[in-house]
Enzyme design. Structure first.
Site, PDB file in Angstrom:
ATOM      1  N   CYS A 100       1.358  -0.930   3.326  1.00  0.00           N
ATOM      2  CA  CYS A 100       2.562  -0.172   3.658  1.00  0.00           C
ATOM      3  C   CYS A 100       3.803  -0.861   3.092  1.00  0.00           C
ATOM      4  O   CYS A 100       3.989  -2.054   3.301  1.00  0.00           O
ATOM      5  CB  CYS A 100       2.657  -0.046   5.176  1.00  0.00           C
ATOM      6  SG  CYS A 100       3.933   1.083   5.656  1.00  0.00           S
ATOM      7  N   GLY A 204      -4.782   7.232  -3.932  1.00  0.00           N
ATOM      8  CA  GLY A 204      -3.542   7.445  -4.669  1.00  0.00           C
ATOM      9  C   GLY A 204      -3.582   8.709  -5.493  1.00  0.00           C
ATOM     10  O   GLY A 204      -4.373   8.822  -6.440  1.00  0.00           O
TER      11      GLY A 204
HETATM   12  C1  LIG Z   1       4.280   9.308   5.529  1.00  0.00           C
HETATM   13  C2  LIG Z   1       3.351   8.212   5.094  1.00  0.00           C
HETATM   14  C3  LIG Z   1       3.000   7.224   6.010  1.00  0.00           C
HETATM   15  C4  LIG Z   1       2.124   6.202   5.631  1.00  0.00           C
HETATM   16  N1  LIG Z   1       1.727   5.282   6.564  1.00  0.00           N
HETATM   17  C5  LIG Z   1       0.798   4.340   6.242  1.00  0.00           C
HETATM   18  C6  LIG Z   1       0.295   3.457   7.236  1.00  0.00           C
HETATM   19  O1  LIG Z   1       0.643   3.514   8.425  1.00  0.00           O
HETATM   20  N2  LIG Z   1      -0.632   2.539   6.825  1.00  0.00           N
HETATM   21  C7  LIG Z   1      -1.070   2.454   5.522  1.00  0.00           C
HETATM   22  O2  LIG Z   1      -1.903   1.613   5.211  1.00  0.00           O
HETATM   23  N3  LIG Z   1      -0.605   3.293   4.575  1.00  0.00           N
HETATM   24  C8  LIG Z   1       0.291   4.235   4.914  1.00  0.00           C
HETATM   25  N4  LIG Z   1       0.699   5.145   3.959  1.00  0.00           N
HETATM   26  C9  LIG Z   1       0.106   5.103   2.619  1.00  0.00           C
HETATM   27  C10 LIG Z   1      -1.104   6.057   2.515  1.00  0.00           C
HETATM   28  O3  LIG Z   1      -2.160   5.633   3.348  1.00  0.00           O
HETATM   29  C11 LIG Z   1      -1.627   6.139   1.070  1.00  0.00           C
HETATM   30  O4  LIG Z   1      -2.016   4.847   0.672  1.00  0.00           O
HETATM   31  C12 LIG Z   1      -0.581   6.669   0.078  1.00  0.00           C
HETATM   32  O5  LIG Z   1       0.106   7.786   0.606  1.00  0.00           O
HETATM   33  C13 LIG Z   1      -1.226   7.048  -1.259  1.00  0.00           C
HETATM   34  O6  LIG Z   1      -2.200   8.043  -1.081  1.00  0.00           O
HETATM   35  P1  LIG Z   1      -1.889   9.603  -1.430  1.00  0.00           P
HETATM   36  O7  LIG Z   1      -1.367   9.661  -2.821  1.00  0.00           O
HETATM   37  O8  LIG Z   1      -3.212  10.294  -1.265  1.00  0.00           O
HETATM   38  O9  LIG Z   1      -0.845  10.056  -0.432  1.00  0.00           O
HETATM   39  C14 LIG Z   1       1.600   6.149   4.316  1.00  0.00           C
HETATM   40  C15 LIG Z   1       1.987   7.139   3.395  1.00  0.00           C
HETATM   41  C16 LIG Z   1       2.829   8.159   3.769  1.00  0.00           C
HETATM   42  C17 LIG Z   1       3.197   9.222   2.762  1.00  0.00           C
END
Ligand SMILES: Cc1cc2nc3c(=O)[nH]c(=O)nc-3n(C[C@H](O)[C@H](O)[C@H](O)COP(=O)(O)O)c2cc1C
Length: 346
Positions: A100, A204
């Site tokens: 994060c 991602g």
């Molecule tokens: C609104 C939001 C909140 C997120 N909160 C966390 C979290 O609490 N813990 C974490 O490891 N990643 C968190 N992430 C990252 C996501 O788990 C993920 O790694 C990232 O969005 C990339 O994946 P995607 O392209 O499929 O969205 C968050 C992402 C978003 C957009």
């Protein structure tokens, strides 16, 4: 695929998203085809555990097994304590957040900032494994590719974490410096996969079966994690699983089915948050659900002004009933844009 002793039904996972992947959303995604879902992060700060926010995040009533809780923090002893606390409250898998980018938890750079301090990152992994392993609870790690383009240390950290006993590693293909900008990069994930024996999860920008297939081919990953593309589209897991298994896309979901899922989600959501908070926090889910649909933007603005559950539910029900009158199957965003244009012309 297995995480420790937990056999998972498939390899399409819900990515943890704070403020999004609460229990109602995770349960819905699992029901609509996700094989696994990780909770929003829970802070390792003991003084916050009794807060409403943290106690809601530690509530797993009715959640299908395995229940996975992500913890975030910067102190090894506190993280070990947080693991034990969540195991006592039903966590069957503990996930460590090193992904994060926000300066949110612990008033410090937790999450992906740990990747910049490898000895601390490793001390945290060791302490959490020492707390969880004797209780039969596997520990997993979620990280980025590194702190910055010049410090892509995911492979080194993954090897060290594997030696320290983690059971699975998820990698978001961006550095901390990138935030959510630019495009995810999959070569580092492939390098992590080649470097460790535990299962590796690629994450991602996965938003379709074609992308899922490409990322699997590029990385050799054991599983995929989907975050933002599932917002308002919890059926994406079943849709992608179907296409990967059968080589062709399933039919678009029926508008009536989408409405039913959303209404079920809203009932669960109000149940967890109560009326006042629930009606407000539900708005984002409704907004995502109608995004790209004909008239969706106008409806979102209108719905945002409603502040009781009955009115919100009624508005959603009526809006989808009208949409179902003109479209049996959920229109694709391109069709929706076209419909909007036609209605503006009319
Ligand atoms: C609104 C939001 C909140 C997120 N909160 C966390 C979290 O609490 N813990 C974490 O490891 N990643 C968190 N992430 C990252 C996501 O788990 C993920 O790694 C990232 O969005 C990339 O994946 P995607 O392209 O499929 O969205 C968050 C992402 C978003 C957009």
């Amino acid at each position: 695929m297995r995480i420790g002793r937990h056999e998972l039904p498939n390899t399409l996972f819900v990515a943890p998203m704070a403020g999004v992947t609460d229990r109602p959303f995770r349960v819905l995604c699992r029901r609509l085809g996700a094989g696994y879902a990780v909770s929003e992060m829970v802070t390792s700060r003991r003084d916050l555990w009794s807060s409403l926010k943290t106690s809601r995040r530690a509530d797993h009533a009715g959640e299908p097994s395995p229940v996975a809780v992500q913890i975030a923090g910067i102190d090894a002893a506190m993280m070990a304590e947080a693991a034990a606390y969540n195991i006592d409250r039903g966590a069957q898998i503990i996930d460590i957040n090193m992904g994060c980018p926000a300066k949110k938890v612990c008033n410090a750079w937790a999450g992906s900032a740990l990747m910049r301090d490898e000895p601390l990152a490793l001390a945290i992994v060791e302490a959490v494994v020492a707390a969880a392993e004797p209780r039969g609870v596997p520990v997993t790690l979620k990280m980025r590719t590194g702190w910055s383009a010049s410090q892509r240390n995911a492979v080194r950290l993954a090897r060290a974490a594997e030696s320290a006993g983690v059971a699975m590693i998820a990698v978001h293909g961006r550095t901390r410096e990138q935030g959510y900008g630019g495009a995810a990069e999959y070569d580092t994930i492939a390098a992590v996969k080649a470097a460790v024996r535990v299962p590796v999860v690629a994450n991602g920008d996965i938003d379709s079966a074609a992308k899922a297939r490409a990322v699997l081919a590029r990385t050799g990953a054991d599983a995929l994690m989907i975050g933002r593309a599932a917002q308002g589209r919890p059926w994406i897991f079943g849709e992608i699983a179907h296409e990967l298994a059968h080589g062709e896309a399933p039919p678009r979901p029926a508008v009536a089915a989408v409405a039913g899922w959303l209404i079920e989600h809203l009932h669960d959501h109000y149940g967890l948050y109560g009326e006042e908070a629930g009606v407000k926090s539900a708005r984002k889910h409704i907004g995502w659900a109608v995004r790209g649909l004909p008239g969706g933007e106008a409806f979102r603005a209108e719905m945002n002004r409603l502040d009781d559950c009955a009115a919100q539910l009624g508005a959603v029900t009526d809006w989808f009933a009208r949409l179902a009158g003109s479209h049996a199957l959920l229109p694709l965003p391109a069709e929706a844009a076209n419909d909007d244009l036609m209605s503006r012309r009319a």
